[in-house]
Design an enzyme around this catalytic site. Structure first.
Site, PDB file in Angstrom:
ATOM      1  N   HIS A 130      -4.534 -11.182  -2.218  1.00  0.00           N
ATOM      2  CA  HIS A 130      -5.158 -10.046  -2.151  1.00  0.00           C
ATOM      3  C   HIS A 130      -4.399  -9.219  -3.111  1.00  0.00           C
ATOM      4  O   HIS A 130      -4.993  -7.844  -3.442  1.00  0.00           O
ATOM      5  CB  HIS A 130      -4.903  -9.530  -0.661  1.00  0.00           C
ATOM      6  N   ASP A 160      -4.213 -16.752   1.686  1.00  0.00           N
ATOM      7  CA  ASP A 160      -3.908 -15.547   1.001  1.00  0.00           C
ATOM      8  C   ASP A 160      -2.840 -16.073  -0.235  1.00  0.00           C
ATOM      9  O   ASP A 160      -1.864 -15.191  -0.577  1.00  0.00           O
ATOM     10  CB  ASP A 160      -3.271 -14.503   1.839  1.00  0.00           C
ATOM     11  N   SER A 236       3.851  -7.254  -0.954  1.00  0.00           N
ATOM     12  CA  SER A 236       2.936  -8.435  -0.684  1.00  0.00           C
ATOM     13  C   SER A 236       3.143  -9.571  -1.952  1.00  0.00           C
ATOM     14  O   SER A 236       3.104  -8.896  -3.359  1.00  0.00           O
ATOM     15  CB  SER A 236       1.529  -8.245  -0.665  1.00  0.00           C
TER      16      SER A 236
END
Length: 388
Positions: A130, A160, A236
């Site tokens: 993402h 992911d 992230s």
């Protein structure tokens, strides 16, 4: 005689003091031969040489003095300090420049920032899917302050995980550990770029709060580590590290609700290693599939349908050129179990299929018009978007 000697000493001392206060210290004209005949030097010259030598030694010590944090006490040299020194340089910032439509349907350029972990010195970086999804341009900010362009090697939306490559050599790398050895309560150190590059390389410390936390995301179930180390937007793709300086997870998601302190989650590094190996080899992850569109009661309701089944999942559509199509599945079939394991949700079916490999044969128990029958299906590789 005593008076004359004292006068000479006082005079020499005055000269030394004058030289010291005036800051005189140029040694460019000095050499070893200048000191061969001490008798020919005046007291002032000797004093100047002594003072200048002292200044030079002090300057040399200042230049060679170690940084204030080079040597610290054992009490201060915590695992977080050691991890920040060893792993920190391998954590990068990733800026995703993409194009999106605004409220007025106009194309506008957007920019998002995440983190990444260098795992090969020739420029290979692990990050989250993402973080780089939809990227028109990827800019990687290294820990030394340099920025370089990045290219996508492969992505996997289901886990992911993505791999990005930069054109660089001899980069600092992080050591990947063994997430199967992680235990609840052990220290966990997160490194990343919370809230953007202004806070690049931030270090937060906590513990492993739980193992095998299961989250349902977009009808897929993923197992993650839970940690109380602060993980914010921008973290992230960054590293979750143990006290030995080994990366045990890639920070991926954060669950935060009103009145509850945020809980951070990371993808176990052993899962990441498997995904990364396939991304490096193929650019994608080969997964088995059935080839059916299925509904359980919640998903049917989202699409405006109402199911009147008590168990199993409803087959809404079958792709003809798919494993299920070749096995004779029909619309209206109700899948009850796969290899003897009951399935009562879309997530159950996907997890059971994902637990197998491409080429495996599975036995699917179906309810067709009130009759139960078992169908054997040979799982095939899920088609990639570019191949469709």
């Amino acid at each position: 005689m005593i008076g004359k000697k004292m006068a000479k000493i006082i005079s020499a001392a005055a000269i030394v003091a004058a030289m010291t206060l005036s800051g005189c210290g140029d040694l460019t004209g000095l050499s070893d031969s200048d000191d061969t005949s001490a008798e020919n030097k005046s007291a002032g010259e000797k004093a100047t040489a002594v003072t200048q030598t002292a200044h030079t030694e002090a300057a040399a010590k200042a230049v060679n003095k170690p940084e204030s944090n080079a040597k610290i006490s054992d009490a201060r040299n915590t695992p977080a300090v050691r991890v920040a020194r060893t792993v920190g340089p391998a954590v990068v910032g990733i800026t995703n420049k993409a194009v999106a439509r605004d409220f007025f349907n106009r194309m506008v350029e957007t920019e998002g920032v995440g983190s990444g972990v260098i795992f090969k010195s020739d420029g290979y970086i692990i990050t989250n899917n993402h973080v780089i999804a939809g990227a028109k341009e990827i800019i990687v900010s290294l820990s030394d302050g340099n920025t370089v362009s990045g290219t996508i090697i492969g992505t996997d939306e289901m886990t992911d995980i993505a791999v990005v490559k930069v054109d660089a050599k001899n980069l600092p790398t992080a050591e990947l550990g063994d997430s199967d050895e992680v235990v609840v309560g052990e220290p966990a150190i997160a490194i990343g770029n919370p809230m953007g590059l202004e806070f690049q390389g931030s270090v937060t410390v906590g513990v492993i709060s739980a193992l095998n936390r299961t989250l349902d995301l977009n009808d897929r179930r993923v197992k993650l580590f839970q940690t109380d180390a602060a993980i914010s937007p921008g973290n992230s793709g960054g590293a979750l590290v143990n006290a030995d300086g080994e990366v045990i997870g890639i920070n991926s998601a954060k669950l935060a609700t009103n009145g509850v302190e945020g809980m951070g989650f990371a993808i176990p590094i052993n899962t990441v290693k498997t995904i990364v190996a396939e991304l490096m080899d193929k650019g994608y992850v080969a997964r088995p599939y059935l080839g059916v569109t299925i509904f359980d009661k919640p998903t049917a309701a989202r699409y405006g349908y109402q199911l009147s089944i008590d168990k199993g999942v409803y087959v809404f559509q079958v792709a003809i050129d798919s494993p299920a199509g070749r096995a004779g599945f029909q619309r209206g079939d109700i899948i009850l179990s796969i290899d003897g394991k009951e399935v009562n949700s879309v997530t159950d079916v996907r997890n059971e299929v994902a637990a197998h490999k491409v080429g495996d044969k599975v036995k699917v128990l179906c309810d067709r018009d009130g009759r139960e029958e078992t169908v054997e299906v040979t799982l095939e590789e899920m088609p990639q978007p570019s191949n469709q």
